[in-house]
Design an enzyme around this catalytic site. Structure first.
Site, PDB file in Angstrom:
ATOM      1  N   GLY A  18       0.783  -1.231   0.000  1.00  0.00           N
ATOM      2  CA  GLY A  18       0.000   0.000   0.000  1.00  0.00           C
ATOM      3  C   GLY A  18       0.819   1.288   0.000  1.00  0.00           C
ATOM      4  O   GLY A  18       1.765   1.444  -0.781  1.00  0.00           O
ATOM      5  N   ILE A  19       0.446   2.203   0.888  1.00  0.00           N
ATOM      6  CA  ILE A  19       1.084   3.522   0.955  1.00  0.00           C
ATOM      7  C   ILE A  19       2.573   3.392   1.292  1.00  0.00           C
ATOM      8  O   ILE A  19       3.416   4.099   0.736  1.00  0.00           O
ATOM      9  CB  ILE A  19       0.369   4.400   2.012  1.00  0.00           C
ATOM     10  CG1 ILE A  19      -1.067   4.703   1.569  1.00  0.00           C
ATOM     11  CG2 ILE A  19       1.135   5.691   2.271  1.00  0.00           C
ATOM     12  CD1 ILE A  19      -1.952   5.304   2.664  1.00  0.00           C
ATOM     13  N   ARG A  39       5.438  -6.987   9.617  1.00  0.00           N
ATOM     14  CA  ARG A  39       5.384  -8.308  10.228  1.00  0.00           C
ATOM     15  C   ARG A  39       5.629  -9.422   9.229  1.00  0.00           C
ATOM     16  O   ARG A  39       6.223 -10.441   9.561  1.00  0.00           O
ATOM     17  CB  ARG A  39       4.015  -8.514  10.906  1.00  0.00           C
ATOM     18  CG  ARG A  39       3.800  -7.638  12.111  1.00  0.00           C
ATOM     19  CD  ARG A  39       2.371  -7.675  12.582  1.00  0.00           C
ATOM     20  NE  ARG A  39       1.470  -7.206  11.524  1.00  0.00           N
ATOM     21  CZ  ARG A  39       0.157  -7.092  11.661  1.00  0.00           C
ATOM     22  NH1 ARG A  39      -0.424  -7.421  12.793  1.00  0.00           N
ATOM     23  NH2 ARG A  39      -0.574  -6.651  10.658  1.00  0.00           N
ATOM     24  N   TYR A 151     -10.458   3.572  15.727  1.00  0.00           N
ATOM     25  CA  TYR A 151      -9.536   3.980  14.656  1.00  0.00           C
ATOM     26  C   TYR A 151      -9.424   5.506  14.616  1.00  0.00           C
ATOM     27  O   TYR A 151      -8.315   6.071  14.571  1.00  0.00           O
ATOM     28  CB  TYR A 151     -10.048   3.439  13.315  1.00  0.00           C
ATOM     29  CG  TYR A 151      -9.151   3.751  12.130  1.00  0.00           C
ATOM     30  CD1 TYR A 151      -7.995   3.011  11.897  1.00  0.00           C
ATOM     31  CD2 TYR A 151      -9.460   4.780  11.243  1.00  0.00           C
ATOM     32  CE1 TYR A 151      -7.174   3.279  10.799  1.00  0.00           C
ATOM     33  CE2 TYR A 151      -8.650   5.060  10.159  1.00  0.00           C
ATOM     34  CZ  TYR A 151      -7.513   4.302   9.939  1.00  0.00           C
ATOM     35  OH  TYR A 151      -6.688   4.582   8.860  1.00  0.00           O
ATOM     36  N   LYS A 155      -6.103   7.923  15.380  1.00  0.00           N
ATOM     37  CA  LYS A 155      -5.538   8.874  14.405  1.00  0.00           C
ATOM     38  C   LYS A 155      -5.612  10.310  14.918  1.00  0.00           C
ATOM     39  O   LYS A 155      -4.729  11.118  14.620  1.00  0.00           O
ATOM     40  CB  LYS A 155      -6.251   8.728  13.052  1.00  0.00           C
ATOM     41  CG  LYS A 155      -6.049   7.369  12.372  1.00  0.00           C
ATOM     42  CD  LYS A 155      -4.588   7.131  11.982  1.00  0.00           C
ATOM     43  CE  LYS A 155      -4.433   5.852  11.145  1.00  0.00           C
ATOM     44  NZ  LYS A 155      -3.030   5.603  10.739  1.00  0.00           N
TER      45      LYS A 155
END
Ligand code: NDP
Length: 254
Positions: A18-19, A39, A151, A155
């Site tokens: 991903g990012i 991981r 979540y 953040k």
């Protein structure tokens, strides 16, 4: 290929997909030497092979593994000058069904591990002529999100950490910033789509449409667009961008 970051050592958590993977490719293209943490070793090694970087298996929620991985990174490429704190996980549940275990998992990965990463590298970052600390936060750090209170809280906390460090080190050569993407076309979003399908019984396509429409633009963000902003923040000329939470969300937080 540019050379704006020639020879700089960048460490990216969650760098195999991903990012994180897009950022690894972008920073390497600008000449950085890149260490990737995660991981699962296979995706890390695939990206590391592609960019001639280094891969180290590490669960960032384990302080012992984290300290060891940062030591391995320093031994290979020297002090960490660019730290990209990107590793993260997402889950969703209505608040009344949200468990303490889920809260702990999310906060440990998205917030406490970010604190540990920043502490593990702060000496290196402050010793660099152009130290850069970039947190991958989210629009969920700027506004509440139904069914994702844990979540969003993690953040929001990440932005508090970012702003505090930016203020504390404002007179140094280190800048501390965050990027706040909307829904990005990555494995994490694939998992969100799968969750919507499982809960609602809708098709994969319909579920992807629901997620995509949560971005004001009606399209998913390209991970390379996030990587581009992170790379920009790492440039020496970006030294006066400090304490910023930059949205890359097609206008969702506007
Ligand atoms: P991915 O799931 O592709 O990336 C998350 C990465 O974090 C994976 O490579 C994963 O690797 C790694 N990771 C997760 N937990 C740990 C851990 N305990 N230790 C080490 N590495 C870990 O999704 P994205 O690229 O989308 O996510 C990257 C960041 O972007 C996250 O912080 C996410 O919250 C944020 N974000 C994503 C958005 C989206 O729509 N996708 C929107 C806004 C923000 P592994 O499983 O092998 O450990």
């Amino acid at each position: 290929m540019g050379s704006a970051l020639e020879g700089r050592h960048a460490l990216i958590t969650g760098g195999g997909t991903g990012i994180g993977a897009a950022t690894a490719e972008r920073l390497a293209a600008e000449g950085a030497r890149v260490t990737l943490l995660g991981r699962r070793i296979e995706p890390l090694e695939a990206i590391a092979d592609e960019i001639a970087g280094a891969a180290t298996q590490c669960d960032v929620t384990d302080p012992g593994q984290l300290a060891r991985a940062f030591d391995i990174a320093r031994a290979a490429y020297g002090p960490i000058e660019l730290l990209i704190v990107n590793a993260g996980i997402a889950e969703s549940a209505p608040f009344r069904k949200m468990t303490r275990e889920s809260w702990d998992r999310i906060v440990a990965t998205n917030l406490t591990a970010a604190f540990d990463c920043a502490r593990a590298a702060i000496g290196d970052l402050l010793g660099s002529e152009n130290g850069r600390l970039v947190f991958v936060a989210s629009v969920a750090g700027l506004k509440g999100v139904p069914y994702a209170a844990h979540y969003a809280a993690s953040k929001h906390g990440l932005l508090g950490l970012m702003r505090s460090l930016a203020a504390e080190y404002a007179k140094s050569n280190l800048t501390v910033n965050a990027v706040c993407p909307g829904y990005v076309d990555t494995p994490m979003t694939d998992q969100s789509v799968a969750r919507v399908s499982a809960i609602t019984g809708r098709s994969e396509g319909d579920s992807r449409g629901i997620i995509t429409d949560m971005n004001a633009s009606g399209r998913l963000v390209d991970p390379q667009a996030v990587a581009q902003v992170i790379a920009m923040l790492c440039l020496p000329l970006s030294r006066d961008i400090n304490g910023a939470a930059i949205t890359i969300d097609g206008g969702t937080a506007a």
